[in-house]
Design a protein around this motif. Structure first.
Motif, PDB file in Angstrom:
ATOM      1  N   ASP A 129       0.817  -1.215   0.000  1.00 41.44           N
ATOM      2  CA  ASP A 129       0.000   0.000   0.000  1.00 41.44           C
ATOM      3  C   ASP A 129       0.848   1.262   0.000  1.00 41.44           C
ATOM      4  O   ASP A 129       0.645   2.162  -0.816  1.00 41.44           O
ATOM      5  CB  ASP A 129      -0.928  -0.030   1.221  1.00 41.44           C
ATOM      6  N   THR A 130       1.841   1.324   0.891  1.00 42.24           N
ATOM      7  CA  THR A 130       2.670   2.530   0.946  1.00 42.24           C
ATOM      8  C   THR A 130       3.566   2.641  -0.291  1.00 42.24           C
ATOM      9  O   THR A 130       3.824   3.738  -0.780  1.00 42.24           O
ATOM     10  CB  THR A 130       3.539   2.572   2.215  1.00 42.24           C
ATOM     11  N   SER A 131       4.017   1.496  -0.811  1.00 42.50           N
ATOM     12  CA  SER A 131       4.810   1.527  -2.044  1.00 42.50           C
ATOM     13  C   SER A 131       3.997   2.121  -3.180  1.00 42.50           C
ATOM     14  O   SER A 131       4.478   2.983  -3.918  1.00 42.50           O
ATOM     15  CB  SER A 131       5.247   0.121  -2.439  1.00 42.50           C
ATOM     16  N   ALA A 132       2.763   1.636  -3.313  1.00 47.08           N
ATOM     17  CA  ALA A 132       1.898   2.125  -4.396  1.00 47.08           C
ATOM     18  C   ALA A 132       1.651   3.615  -4.232  1.00 47.08           C
ATOM     19  O   ALA A 132       1.637   4.363  -5.210  1.00 47.08           O
ATOM     20  CB  ALA A 132       0.575   1.358  -4.404  1.00 47.08           C
ATOM     21  N   LYS A 133       1.471   4.059  -2.986  1.00 42.82           N
ATOM     22  CA  LYS A 133       1.248   5.484  -2.727  1.00 42.82           C
ATOM     23  C   LYS A 133       2.453   6.304  -3.152  1.00 42.82           C
ATOM     24  O   LYS A 133       2.315   7.319  -3.824  1.00 42.82           O
ATOM     25  CB  LYS A 133       1.016   5.701  -1.221  1.00 42.82           C
ATOM     26  N   ALA A 134       3.636   5.856  -2.734  1.00 42.92           N
ATOM     27  CA  ALA A 134       4.859   6.586  -3.071  1.00 42.92           C
ATOM     28  C   ALA A 134       5.030   6.683  -4.585  1.00 42.92           C
ATOM     29  O   ALA A 134       5.314   7.760  -5.126  1.00 42.92           O
ATOM     30  CB  ALA A 134       6.070   5.900  -2.437  1.00 42.92           C
ATOM     31  N   GLY A 135       4.822   5.560  -5.280  1.00 37.07           N
ATOM     32  CA  GLY A 135       4.927   5.564  -6.738  1.00 37.07           C
ATOM     33  C   GLY A 135       3.923   6.512  -7.366  1.00 37.07           C
ATOM     34  O   GLY A 135       4.258   7.251  -8.303  1.00 37.07           O
ATOM     35  N   ALA A 136       2.698   6.510  -6.835  1.00 34.66           N
ATOM     36  CA  ALA A 136       1.644   7.357  -7.390  1.00 34.66           C
ATOM     37  C   ALA A 136       1.991   8.834  -7.217  1.00 34.66           C
ATOM     38  O   ALA A 136       1.787   9.645  -8.132  1.00 34.66           O
ATOM     39  CB  ALA A 136       0.311   7.044  -6.718  1.00 34.66           C
ATOM     40  N   ILE A 137       2.539   9.185  -6.052  1.00 38.87           N
ATOM     41  CA  ILE A 137       2.860  10.596  -5.802  1.00 38.87           C
ATOM     42  C   ILE A 137       3.958  11.070  -6.747  1.00 38.87           C
ATOM     43  O   ILE A 137       3.840  12.117  -7.389  1.00 38.87           O
ATOM     44  CB  ILE A 137       3.249  10.812  -4.320  1.00 38.87           C
ATOM     45  N   LEU A 138       5.012  10.275  -6.891  1.00 40.62           N
ATOM     46  CA  LEU A 138       6.077  10.687  -7.817  1.00 40.62           C
ATOM     47  C   LEU A 138       5.540  10.789  -9.240  1.00 40.62           C
ATOM     48  O   LEU A 138       5.873  11.735  -9.967  1.00 40.62           O
ATOM     49  CB  LEU A 138       7.264   9.712  -7.769  1.00 40.62           C
ATOM     50  N   SER A 139       4.697   9.838  -9.648  1.00 45.35           N
ATOM     51  CA  SER A 139       4.195   9.888 -11.022  1.00 45.35           C
ATOM     52  C   SER A 139       3.357  11.139 -11.248  1.00 45.35           C
ATOM     53  O   SER A 139       3.401  11.740 -12.316  1.00 45.35           O
ATOM     54  CB  SER A 139       3.412   8.622 -11.373  1.00 45.35           C
ATOM     55  N   LEU A 140       2.603  11.565 -10.210  1.00 48.31           N
ATOM     56  CA  LEU A 140       1.799  12.789 -10.350  1.00 48.31           C
ATOM     57  C   LEU A 140       2.691  14.029 -10.401  1.00 48.31           C
ATOM     58  O   LEU A 140       2.454  14.928 -11.201  1.00 48.31           O
ATOM     59  CB  LEU A 140       0.796  12.894  -9.193  1.00 48.31           C
ATOM     60  N   VAL A 141       3.722  14.058  -9.568  1.00 46.31           N
ATOM     61  CA  VAL A 141       4.648  15.201  -9.591  1.00 46.31           C
ATOM     62  C   VAL A 141       5.333  15.284 -10.957  1.00 46.31           C
ATOM     63  O   VAL A 141       5.464  16.351 -11.546  1.00 46.31           O
ATOM     64  CB  VAL A 141       5.696  15.083  -8.462  1.00 46.31           C
ATOM     65  N   GLY A 142       5.741  14.126 -11.467  1.00 47.24           N
ATOM     66  CA  GLY A 142       6.458  14.076 -12.736  1.00 47.24           C
ATOM     67  C   GLY A 142       5.613  14.450 -13.932  1.00 47.24           C
ATOM     68  O   GLY A 142       6.130  14.703 -15.019  1.00 47.24           O
ATOM     69  N   LEU A 143       4.311  14.502 -13.723  1.00 40.46           N
ATOM     70  CA  LEU A 143       3.390  14.862 -14.807  1.00 40.46           C
ATOM     71  C   LEU A 143       3.724  16.236 -15.402  1.00 40.46           C
ATOM     72  O   LEU A 143       3.462  16.496 -16.569  1.00 40.46           O
ATOM     73  CB  LEU A 143       1.961  14.864 -14.257  1.00 40.46           C
ATOM     74  N   VAL A 144       4.341  17.087 -14.603  1.00 43.99           N
ATOM     75  CA  VAL A 144       4.694  18.431 -15.056  1.00 43.99           C
ATOM     76  C   VAL A 144       5.669  18.370 -16.246  1.00 43.99           C
ATOM     77  O   VAL A 144       5.746  19.285 -17.061  1.00 43.99           O
ATOM     78  CB  VAL A 144       5.291  19.254 -13.879  1.00 43.99           C
ATOM     79  N   ASN A 145       6.389  17.253 -16.347  1.00 48.08           N
ATOM     80  CA  ASN A 145       7.367  17.104 -17.425  1.00 48.08           C
ATOM     81  C   ASN A 145       6.708  16.892 -18.791  1.00 48.08           C
ATOM     82  O   ASN A 145       7.317  17.180 -19.827  1.00 48.08           O
ATOM     83  CB  ASN A 145       8.287  15.917 -17.101  1.00 48.08           C
ATOM     84  N   ILE A 146       5.467  16.406 -18.795  1.00 49.93           N
ATOM     85  CA  ILE A 146       4.815  16.061 -20.070  1.00 49.93           C
ATOM     86  C   ILE A 146       4.592  17.306 -20.958  1.00 49.93           C
ATOM     87  O   ILE A 146       5.021  17.313 -22.116  1.00 49.93           O
ATOM     88  CB  ILE A 146       3.500  15.285 -19.828  1.00 49.93           C
ATOM     89  N   PRO A 147       3.971  18.386 -20.434  1.00 51.32           N
ATOM     90  CA  PRO A 147       3.872  19.589 -21.287  1.00 51.32           C
ATOM     91  C   PRO A 147       5.235  20.181 -21.624  1.00 51.32           C
ATOM     92  O   PRO A 147       5.396  20.768 -22.702  1.00 51.32           O
ATOM     93  CB  PRO A 147       3.035  20.564 -20.454  1.00 51.32           C
ATOM     94  N   ILE A 148       6.221  20.002 -20.739  1.00 49.44           N
ATOM     95  CA  ILE A 148       7.561  20.517 -21.048  1.00 49.44           C
ATOM     96  C   ILE A 148       8.115  19.796 -22.275  1.00 49.44           C
ATOM     97  O   ILE A 148       8.677  20.408 -23.180  1.00 49.44           O
ATOM     98  CB  ILE A 148       8.509  20.359 -19.839  1.00 49.44           C
ATOM     99  N   ILE A 149       7.926  18.468 -22.338  1.00 50.78           N
ATOM    100  CA  ILE A 149       8.388  17.718 -23.516  1.00 50.78           C
ATOM    101  C   ILE A 149       7.688  18.241 -24.763  1.00 50.78           C
ATOM    102  O   ILE A 149       8.313  18.542 -25.775  1.00 50.78           O
ATOM    103  CB  ILE A 149       8.100  16.203 -23.367  1.00 50.78           C
ATOM    104  N   LYS A 150       6.363  18.392 -24.656  1.00 47.98           N
ATOM    105  CA  LYS A 150       5.577  18.782 -25.820  1.00 47.98           C
ATOM    106  C   LYS A 150       6.007  20.147 -26.362  1.00 47.98           C
ATOM    107  O   LYS A 150       6.204  20.308 -27.556  1.00 47.98           O
ATOM    108  CB  LYS A 150       4.086  18.798 -25.465  1.00 47.98           C
ATOM    109  N   TYR A 151       6.155  21.127 -25.466  1.00 49.78           N
ATOM    110  CA  TYR A 151       6.442  22.481 -25.934  1.00 49.78           C
ATOM    111  C   TYR A 151       7.928  22.795 -26.023  1.00 49.78           C
ATOM    112  O   TYR A 151       8.292  23.895 -26.428  1.00 49.78           O
ATOM    113  CB  TYR A 151       5.719  23.501 -25.056  1.00 49.78           C
ATOM    114  N   SER A 152       8.775  21.819 -25.650  1.00 51.75           N
ATOM    115  CA  SER A 152      10.220  22.086 -25.655  1.00 51.75           C
ATOM    116  C   SER A 152      10.717  22.546 -27.018  1.00 51.75           C
ATOM    117  O   SER A 152      11.601  23.404 -27.101  1.00 51.75           O
ATOM    118  CB  SER A 152      10.977  20.836 -25.221  1.00 51.75           C
TER     119      SER A 152
END
Lengths: 62, 250
Positions: free
Chosen positions: B157-180
């Protein structure tokens, strides 16, 4: 067909190495992606079947 | 419509239901995936005309672009699944996120490596530290980070939570890739495919590319099913329905 001969198709106008390397790596990545879950599943079944057999044996001995 | 969606959502929450239904769904994704990938590859390699500037090396586009699109789409899906897990505590969502991570990482790797190989004859170099390439490399590292966290903690449970939080934070990189390619001066060419305007590509080159993108997505769906099924079996291994299933196999 864009190419006139099979040799030209392989050569890709001097870019053969780059093009075929890319497609080769892609094929490997796709095959690995398909095999990994199949292997994982097989392992899981074997492992759990072994566990279940042991549990049954322990239950009958107890 | 809304009610039907809600029903599907609740059913998706049931691992046993998913396991049974996914067995029936699998061929409907796997077979069209194989067809699209074969047709797209043959078309792109042998029938599409060569690019007037890049010659035949441009044929790498038929794997590079679909892989790059999929790597980003998969990341977004993984983050959404993680969000669903965090908000509604849906275990299935965490297992789907765990299934997506290694697949997404492999396609991200594929986009990077085919890009490097394509860069050599086109730009004269395998790698440059420009915005598009660097942000894409960051995406690969984000995938690795999420994969590591998904297994890092004491409990699932805590592993899944930790992974989910990082994946949500990292989401900011997706528009950066697109508009880079628009925000910074990069060596990378601007987008070939555009949703809002006409593409900058000739039809006979574009159609096989679209077929390949569909093929990659169908393959991705197939792989998610396969991996999520394993996640279900593993996490439910102590449940009687899985035990019966394993016993029946022997």
């Amino acid at each position: 067909m864009f190419f006139d001969s099979f040799a030209e198709f392989i050569a890709m106008g001097k870019h053969g190495f780059y093009v075929w390397l890319c497609y080769g790596i892609t094929a490997l990545v796709i095959i690995a992606n398909i095999l990994a879950p199949i292997r994982q599943r097989k392992k899981l079944f074997e492992q759990q079947a072994r566990l279940q057999r042991r549990e049954k044996k322990n239950a009958s001995e107890a | 419509m809304w009610e039907a969606l809600k029903r599907l959502y609740h059913r998706m929450g049931s691992p046993k239901w998913f396991y049974e239904i996914s067995a029936r769904w699998l061929p409907w994704f796997a077979i069209p995936a194989a067809l699209c990938l074969i047709v797209g590859t043959v078309w792109g390699l042998a029938f599409a005309p060569a690019d007037y500037q890049q010659g035949n090396s441009f044929r790498i586009i038929y794997i590079h672009v679909p892989a790059a699109i999929l790597a980003q789409g998969a990341y977004a899906m993984m983050a959404i699944a993680g969000g669903i897990f965090l908000i509604w505590r849906m275990k299935m969502a965490a297992w789907v996120a765990a299934a997506i991570a290694p697949i997404g990482a492999s396609f991200c790797f594929l986009a990077l490596i085919t890009g490097a190989i394509w860069g050599k004859p086109t730009w004269g170099t395998w790698w440059v530290w420009d915005a598009r390439l660097t942000s894409m490399l960051l995406l690969l590292f984000l995938y690795f980070g999420v994969m590591a966290l998904q297994k890092a903690m004491e409990t699932d449970d805590t592993s899944a939570k930790a992974g989910a939080i990082l994946s949500l934070v990292g989401l900011v990189n997706i528009p950066i890739i697109k508009y880079s390619v628009e925000w910074w001066n990069t060596l990378h060419q601007p987008a070939t495919l555009k949703l809002t305007e006409e593409s900058t590509m000739a039809m006979e080159m574009l159609i096989p590319l679209l077929i390949m993108i569909v093929g990659f997505y169908l393959l991705f769906a197939t792989l998610i099913f396969m991996r999520t099924r394993n996640e279900v079996l593993w996490h439910e291994r102590k449940k009687s329905w899985v035990k019966k299933l394993i016993e029946a196999e022997k």
